[in-house]
Design a protein around this motif. Structure first.
Motif, PDB file in Angstrom:
ATOM      1  N   SER A  91       0.957  -1.370   0.112  1.00  0.00           N
ATOM      2  CA  SER A  91       0.007  -0.056  -0.042  1.00  0.00           C
ATOM      3  C   SER A  91       0.833   1.419   0.031  1.00  0.00           C
ATOM      4  O   SER A  91       0.593   2.260  -0.726  1.00  0.00           O
ATOM      5  N   SER A  94       2.029   1.763  -3.385  1.00  0.00           N
ATOM      6  CA  SER A  94       1.096   2.338  -4.231  1.00  0.00           C
ATOM      7  C   SER A  94       0.757   3.709  -4.221  1.00  0.00           C
ATOM      8  O   SER A  94       0.585   4.389  -5.258  1.00  0.00           O
ATOM      9  N   GLN A  95       0.710   4.166  -2.843  1.00  0.00           N
ATOM     10  CA  GLN A  95       0.607   5.666  -2.919  1.00  0.00           C
ATOM     11  C   GLN A  95       1.651   6.554  -3.470  1.00  0.00           C
ATOM     12  O   GLN A  95       1.270   7.715  -3.743  1.00  0.00           O
ATOM     13  N   SER A 121      -6.669  -4.408  -3.945  1.00  0.00           N
ATOM     14  CA  SER A 121      -7.073  -3.087  -4.252  1.00  0.00           C
ATOM     15  C   SER A 121      -6.014  -2.038  -4.316  1.00  0.00           C
ATOM     16  O   SER A 121      -6.014  -1.119  -5.255  1.00  0.00           O
ATOM     17  N   SER A 122      -4.895  -2.054  -3.197  1.00  0.00           N
ATOM     18  CA  SER A 122      -3.935  -1.359  -3.214  1.00  0.00           C
ATOM     19  C   SER A 122      -2.965  -1.622  -4.548  1.00  0.00           C
ATOM     20  O   SER A 122      -2.636  -0.484  -5.234  1.00  0.00           O
ATOM     21  N   SER A 125      -4.561  -0.291  -7.647  1.00  0.00           N
ATOM     22  CA  SER A 125      -4.608   1.292  -7.798  1.00  0.00           C
ATOM     23  C   SER A 125      -3.457   1.905  -8.608  1.00  0.00           C
ATOM     24  O   SER A 125      -3.576   2.975  -9.034  1.00  0.00           O
ATOM     25  N   ALA A 153     -11.945  -1.382  -7.155  1.00  0.00           N
ATOM     26  CA  ALA A 153     -10.607  -1.229  -7.652  1.00  0.00           C
ATOM     27  C   ALA A 153     -10.269  -1.704  -9.032  1.00  0.00           C
ATOM     28  O   ALA A 153      -9.579  -0.828  -9.759  1.00  0.00           O
ATOM     29  N   ALA A 156     -11.993   0.955 -11.355  1.00  0.00           N
ATOM     30  CA  ALA A 156     -11.105   2.284 -11.590  1.00  0.00           C
ATOM     31  C   ALA A 156      -9.731   2.041 -12.255  1.00  0.00           C
ATOM     32  O   ALA A 156      -9.377   2.835 -13.362  1.00  0.00           O
ATOM     33  N   MET A 157      -9.257   0.608 -12.265  1.00  0.00           N
ATOM     34  CA  MET A 157      -7.939   0.479 -13.070  1.00  0.00           C
ATOM     35  C   MET A 157      -8.558   0.355 -14.537  1.00  0.00           C
ATOM     36  O   MET A 157      -7.695   0.984 -15.363  1.00  0.00           O
ATOM     37  N   SER A 186     -17.238   5.218  -8.980  1.00  0.00           N
ATOM     38  CA  SER A 186     -16.002   5.106  -9.786  1.00  0.00           C
ATOM     39  C   SER A 186     -16.310   4.879 -11.124  1.00  0.00           C
ATOM     40  O   SER A 186     -15.696   5.394 -12.208  1.00  0.00           O
TER      41      SER A 186
END
Length: 699
Positions: A91, A94-95, A121-122, A125, A153, A156-157, A186
């Protein structure tokens, strides 16, 4: 699935661990949070190797501070790691958009733990399309694709990386058994990104029917989506949707949010809503903390239709201790380009220098445009030559300035000095220069060399210029041949150029063809009716002209009224043809009669061929006397004695093309009053001086 990425951190030893702990202890003692759990503080204080829970907390603390290398060191030194240890570090990476690190860690984790929904999900993203497809495949095999966070997720991807209008995102959405607010947000965000505002609205309606409450993000995204979904189509539907969303915002209180207000102002403006509605919205934010983005949008809404208001807003913004950025300056300069006086551009130029943005390329280009449009070609040239860096936009801006000011020779010489490769816009400016100057031979040569020498294929704009060049010069058959041989279908601009040429040379047969084509392509444009009607009037065919006008009325097409603007004592005055609504119309008409008597002694003869009704000559003359630019000039002269207008230059803006009678009127008036009169009409600038015009009576 890709092979596991090799760790960049060397395998830790006990000595490494001890040294690292001591170093981190010193750091943590200086920066330790009072919220740190007691057991974590105890480990830091005693230098003892932390347990899994403590190590995870330390990884989180380093990650939050952006110290990913320290977080990774703690992770690598852990003798035992649980699923949360892996997920926390994935995570964190990923941020910071570290795809390779995320993917490598995730691949290594698979040998030790089954990933959870947060890990999926991380990773998703930050995934591109091909990495995302691999993760999706694993999620399907492990049955995590049905988990709400993973499905959201995945959508969104796919939206972020879609090249097929989000087909995969729709498949994920439709396969979901349960959907929440994030799911709909989303999808709405994805549809907005791909300029599908109409589908976003349909989805919002379905969401509302399913009883799911929307939030700030939903409303903000929906309003923003309306701006890009109605390009080239009627904006009425978009405005209706904007009003509906505005109503939802008022009911829920979300319309008080600065972000939502900003989006609403932008949408109303782009979709052609009333500027007053935008200002009313803006005033409702009084007492709230307005940010620079909100100020930018309200100024953009006014820049073209109410440029004076943009300057007022700019001064108010400075009064609220907000500092303009480059984008704000570019918007205000755009407003200056729509005003009469160059002093507005000059004042803003000073502000740009004071703010330290003198060498910003985009602002230099905007200054060239603003000065040129406000009638000061000299200042536009000066800005260009003082720029430390120039691009193709800089060169094209000066070329366009030369074109609209009738300086064709200067434009051709300037083109020879270009040190960047020309583009399509360059040749539009050059061809426009030739058109305004009647340089048929030069224009034809430029058109022919576009592709032969520079490899630029002529587009509709270039063909429109050629039709204009040939048509203005009376070569109507050649202009028609250009249209017939075009590799693409002619648009309304091309037919407008041909129709205007027919009007100039009194060609009825070809004018009928051009008029009918123009009505097909742009049925709401009055030009196709007005010009053919003028041709009939010039030929004294008043019955046919009347028939055209009646058809125009039946179709509900309205002629754009002739309007002119002039600035006196820093105040803008607007005049409409006829002037019946002006509060000083009686005084203006009395002064007009005095001026006409003087001009007639100099040889002025009213040209009434464009008057659209079969009436007595005396009444025709009365109609042309009250054209808006004439009224503006007389009003200026009435106030000239105590006017603090700079120099001997009178500047008038007109929204449509100046007629031949007004052109002759201004030409003689410039000699009578011994002042330069600059008229900017819809096509170009006319500089009247000592009884002559810069266009050499060719326009």
């Amino acid at each position: 699935m890709k092979a596991a990425a090799k760790s960049l951190v060397p395998a830790p030893t006990f000595l490494h661990f001890t040294v690292a702990v001591r170093a981190i202890c010193r750091f943590m003692h200086a920066h330790i949070s009072t919220n740190t759990p007691p057991d974590v503080r105890a480990h830091i204080s005693t230098n003892t190797p932390p347990d899994v829970r403590t190590a995870n907390y330390l990884i989180i603390m380093h990650a939050k501070r952006g110290h990913l290398h320290l977080a990774h060191q703690w992770f690598a030194q852990m003798p035992h790691k649980n699923i949360f240890s892996w997920t926390i570090l994935i995570s964190a990476y990923s941020q910071h958009r570290k795809l390779d690190r995320c993917f490598g860690l995730f691949s290594q984790m698979l040998s030790h733990h089954r990933p959870n929904d947060f890990a999926y999900s991380s990773l998703l993203s930050v995934c591109d399309y091909w990495h995302g497809v691999q993760v999706h495949g694993l999620a399907l095999r492990t049955s995590f694709d049905a988990w709400i966070y993973v499905a959201n997720a995945l959508m969104a991807m796919y939206w972020n990386n879609s090249c097929n209008a989000g087909v995969e995102a729709w498949r994920v959405f439709e396969a979901m058994d349960f959907r929440n607010l994030v799911t709909y947000n989303s999808m709405i965000t994805g549809l907005s990104m791909h300029k599908q505002g109409d589908k976003a609205m349909d989805l919002f309606i379905g969401m509302h029917h399913n009883g799911i409450e929307f939030d700030h993000t939903t409303l903000l995204t929906l309003v923003s989506s309306l701006c890009g979904s109605n390009e080239g189509s009627n904006n009425v539907a978009g405005l209706i949707c904007c009003l509906q969303l505005h109503s939802f915002g008022i009911k829920t209180g979300l319309a008080l949010d600065i972000g939502v207000v900003t989006a609403l102002i932008r949408s109303y403006s782009i979709l052609g809503g009333e500027v007053d509605a935008c200002h009313k919205l803006f005033l409702e934010t009084s007492g709230m903390e307005r940010d620079i983005v909100l100020w930018t949008e309200i100024m953009m809404a006014s820049a073209e239709r109410e440029p004076e208001q943009t300057l007022v807003l700019f001064k108010r913004m400075l009064g609220e201790d907000l500092f303009p950025d480059c984008y704000i300056f570019s918007v205000v300069l755009k407003a200056c380009s729509n005003l009469v006086a160059e002093r507005n551009a000059s004042a803003l130029h000073c502000q740009v220098i004071k703010a330290g943005f003198l060498n910003v390329l985009e602002l230099g280009n905007a200054l060239i445009h603003a000065y040129a449009r406000s009638g000061s070609i000299d200042n536009a040239e000066q800005v260009f030559f003082e720029m430390s860096l120039r691009d193709i936009v800089s060169w094209n801006s000066v070329l366009k300035a030369y074109a609209v000011h009738g300086k064709a020779e200067a434009a051709l010489d300037f083109f020879k000095q270009m040190d960047v490769a020309p583009d399509g816009t360059t040749f539009v400016a050059l061809l426009s220069s030739c058109s305004h100057a009647g340089m048929v031979k030069e224009g034809t040569k430029i058109f022919d060399t576009m592709y032969e020498k520079y490899g630029i294929t002529p587009q509709l704009d270039h063909y429109a210029c050629m039709v204009d060049i040939l048509g203005r010069a009376g070569h109507l058959s050649e202009a028609e041949n250009i249209i017939k041989k075009m590799p693409m279908q002619p648009d309304h601009v091309i037919w407008s150029a041909l129709l205007a040429a027919c009007r100039k040379h009194g060609e009825k047969k070809l004018a009928n063809l051009a008029s009918s084509k123009l009505k097909e392509l742009d049925p709401e444009n009055s030009l196709g009716y007005v010009l053919i009607s003028n041709i009939y009037c010039s030929a004294n065919s008043f019955d046919e002209a009347d028939s055209v006008r009646m058809k125009m009325n039946r179709e509900g097409v309205r002629k754009e009224p002739g309007l002119s603007w002039i600035e006196i004592r820093h105040r803008m005055h607007e005049f409409a043809s006829g002037g019946t609504q002006h509060p000083q119309i009686k005084a203006i008409r009395a002064n007009m009669e005095k001026l006409l008597r003087q001009l007639k002694k100099m040889g002025y003869v009213p040209e009434t061929s464009s008057v659209l009704f079969d009436v007595e000559e005396e009444h025709k003359e009365e109609q042309v006397y009250h054209h808006s630019e004439k009224l503006a000039l007389v009003f200026y002269l009435m106030n000239a004695a105590d006017s603090n207008s700079r120099g001997n230059v009178i500047k008038i803006i007109k929204n449509i093309r100046i007629c031949s009678d007004c052109h002759n009127f201004m030409r003689l008036a410039s000699k009578l009053i011994e002042k330069v009169i600059i008229v900017r009409d819809a096509n170009r600038f006319h500089h009247f001086k000592d009884g002559a015009c810069s266009c050499n009576d060719y326009w």
